[in-house]
Design an enzyme around this catalytic site. Structure first.
Site, PDB file in Angstrom:
ATOM      1  N   ASP A  33       0.853  -1.189   0.000  1.00  0.00           N
ATOM      2  CA  ASP A  33       0.000   0.000   0.000  1.00  0.00           C
ATOM      3  C   ASP A  33       0.887   1.236   0.000  1.00  0.00           C
ATOM      4  OD1 ASP A  33      -2.215   1.604   0.100  1.00  0.00           O
ATOM      5  OD2 ASP A  33      -2.828   1.043   2.121  1.00  0.00           O
ATOM      6  N   ASP A 127      -3.220   2.533  -5.839  1.00  0.00           N
ATOM      7  CA  ASP A 127      -2.119   2.596  -4.874  1.00  0.00           C
ATOM      8  C   ASP A 127      -1.976   1.379  -3.975  1.00  0.00           C
ATOM      9  OD1 ASP A 127      -4.445   3.114  -3.505  1.00  0.00           O
ATOM     10  OD2 ASP A 127      -3.615   4.732  -2.297  1.00  0.00           O
ATOM     11  N   GLU A 128      -2.627   0.263  -4.301  1.00  0.00           N
ATOM     12  CA  GLU A 128      -2.453  -0.926  -3.469  1.00  0.00           C
ATOM     13  C   GLU A 128      -2.705  -2.188  -4.280  1.00  0.00           C
ATOM     14  OE1 GLU A 128      -5.318  -1.807  -0.386  1.00  0.00           O
ATOM     15  OE2 GLU A 128      -6.713  -0.326  -1.216  1.00  0.00           O
TER      16      GLU A 128
END
Length: 419
Positions: A33, A127-128
């Site tokens: 993350d 983003d993860e």
């Protein structure tokens, strides 16, 4: 590694630090993350702001916070918070507008790093992502914790941002661990210590426990994951229902059968817009539906997809939210078809009420074009051909090169707060 603010007391034993790498036996799954992703991307070109509270958000009166760096979070600023609230909490914060397109570019670079290490990558958002590295350990000559550290080094070196990594045998524990690793750290939960890691945590840490479920469980005197694990299943079933009880009981014992899903097909595509001021004028609402339908149709064509169900989302001034949908005779990627269906749905759902937000979504996606049905009626205009031609023009000359005439507003646009 940066100072950690999310790790509960007593959990340092699970954290990778200088001279200390916890046992990662059986830990084939990673959850990676990015740390305050959107703000971190902006700060790459604004290093003088790194130690100041920075908030990425739109400028409209109803905009919400996209991202806040860790200094801003110390004031209580969080993503999805109304900008007006963020300004009250952090009056000296630096507010930056989002740079559209930049975040997707950085995300592609980060995901490419993941895929160099293992083909088993499941992106959850820009983003993860989850990674299954169990089959890459011998090839890379690394342990799971070693791969986590390698990812952190490469993301920092190649993209100038930081990330946090959770390493565990199962997905939901890996995701919990990455949250505890923030910012810029690694937390490892070995197979033999999952219950030691899980049981002291509040039951709200379990995937699927929302506010209502939490209240129901609290009424039974249950407050930790250990309490859930020890509770008889019949008692849990009575409180939250059969399916939820089975699910929570399994998680509380560290069981999560979900694997990493590679390239999970998209089930729907949509777009939505929050008006700067509430709108009830049909002309304004229908024009916004056209704008949203254009965006959705272009996204469908770019991905080679069509969809058979069109749905709208309407949020009223009092925040009441409804959705309506209609299934078409054939799958489509044509804005004209999406828009006409959305307008019909809106007419059925809204009668003179003030509207705060509109959304359009196409569901039931397929990559195959269905054969067109023969018709003895007047031949319809070739709307799709025109829209594809417009796609080509926009790709060459910019997004504003070709637009429907009704989207070219000659005067002020009240839906966007223009005077």
């Amino acid at each position: 590694m940066g100072r950690n603010a999310a790790l509960p007391a007593g959990y340092e034993r699970f954290r990778v630090s200088a001279g200390h790498t916890p046992d990662d036996t059986g830990c084939g799954l990673l959850h990676v993350d990015m740390d305050a992703f959107f703000a971190a991307v902006e700060l790459r070109t604004r290093p003088e702001l790194v130690d100041k509270p920075v908030i990425v958000a739109g400028a409209g009166p109803r905009s919400v916070v996209t991202s806040a760096n860790y200094p801003a979070r110390e004031y209580g600023v969080r993503a999805a918070m109304p900008v007006a609230v963020a300004r009250r909490l952090c009056p000296h914060g630096v507010f930056l507008p989002p740079t559209h397109g930049l975040y997707g570019e950085v995300s592609k670079g980060v995901m490419a790093i993941f895929r160099e290490l293992t083909p088993l990558v499941e992106p959850l958002s820009l983003d993860e992502a989850f990674l299954d590295v169990s089959g890459a350990l011998r090839r890379l000559g690394e342990t799971p914790a070693g791969i986590a550290e390698l990812i952190r080094r490469r993301v920092r070196a190649e993209h100038g941002i930081t990330c946090s990594v959770g390493v565990a045998p199962v997905k939901f524990v890996a995701k919990l661990a990455s949250g505890m690793a923030k910012p810029d750290g690694v937390v490892v939960v070995p197979a033999g210590r999952i219950l030691e890691f899980l049981h002291p945590l509040p039951l709200s840490a379990l995937w699927g426990v929302g506010k209502k479920t939490e209240e129901n469980l609290h009424r039974l005197g249950l407050s930790t994951i250990a309490d859930i694990a020890a509770a008889p299943l019949p008692r849990l079933r009575k409180a939250v229902g059969n399916a939820a009880a089975e699910h929570l009981h399994a998680l509380a014992h560290g069981r999560d059968e979900r694997g990493v899903v590679v390239d999970s097909p998209e089930k729907s595509l949509g777009a939505e817009h929050t008006f700067d001021t509430d709108q009830r004028e049909p002309r304004v609402l229908e024009r916004e539906l056209l704008r949203l339908s254009e965006r959705v149709a272009e996204s469908l064509r770019r991905r080679g997809l069509r969809g058979r169900t069109v749905s709208i989302k309407v949020r009223f001034a009092d925040f009441r939210t409804i959705s309506r949908s209609r299934t078409l005779p054939a799958a489509t990627d044509v804005a004209r078809v999406i828009h006409s269906t959305a307008v019909a749905l809106l007419a059925e759902a809204v009668a003179g009420a003030d509207v705060r937000l509109l959304g359009v979504r196409v569901e039931g996606l397929t990559g195959e074009a269905e054969p067109e049905q023969l018709s003895f009626d007047q031949p319809a205009p070739r709307w799709r051909d025109a829209e594809v031609a417009a796609d080509v023009a926009r790709s060459k000359f910019g997004a504003a090169a070709v637009r429907p005439a009704s989207l070219i507003v000659s005067g002020p646009d009240p839906s966007r707060g223009e005077p």
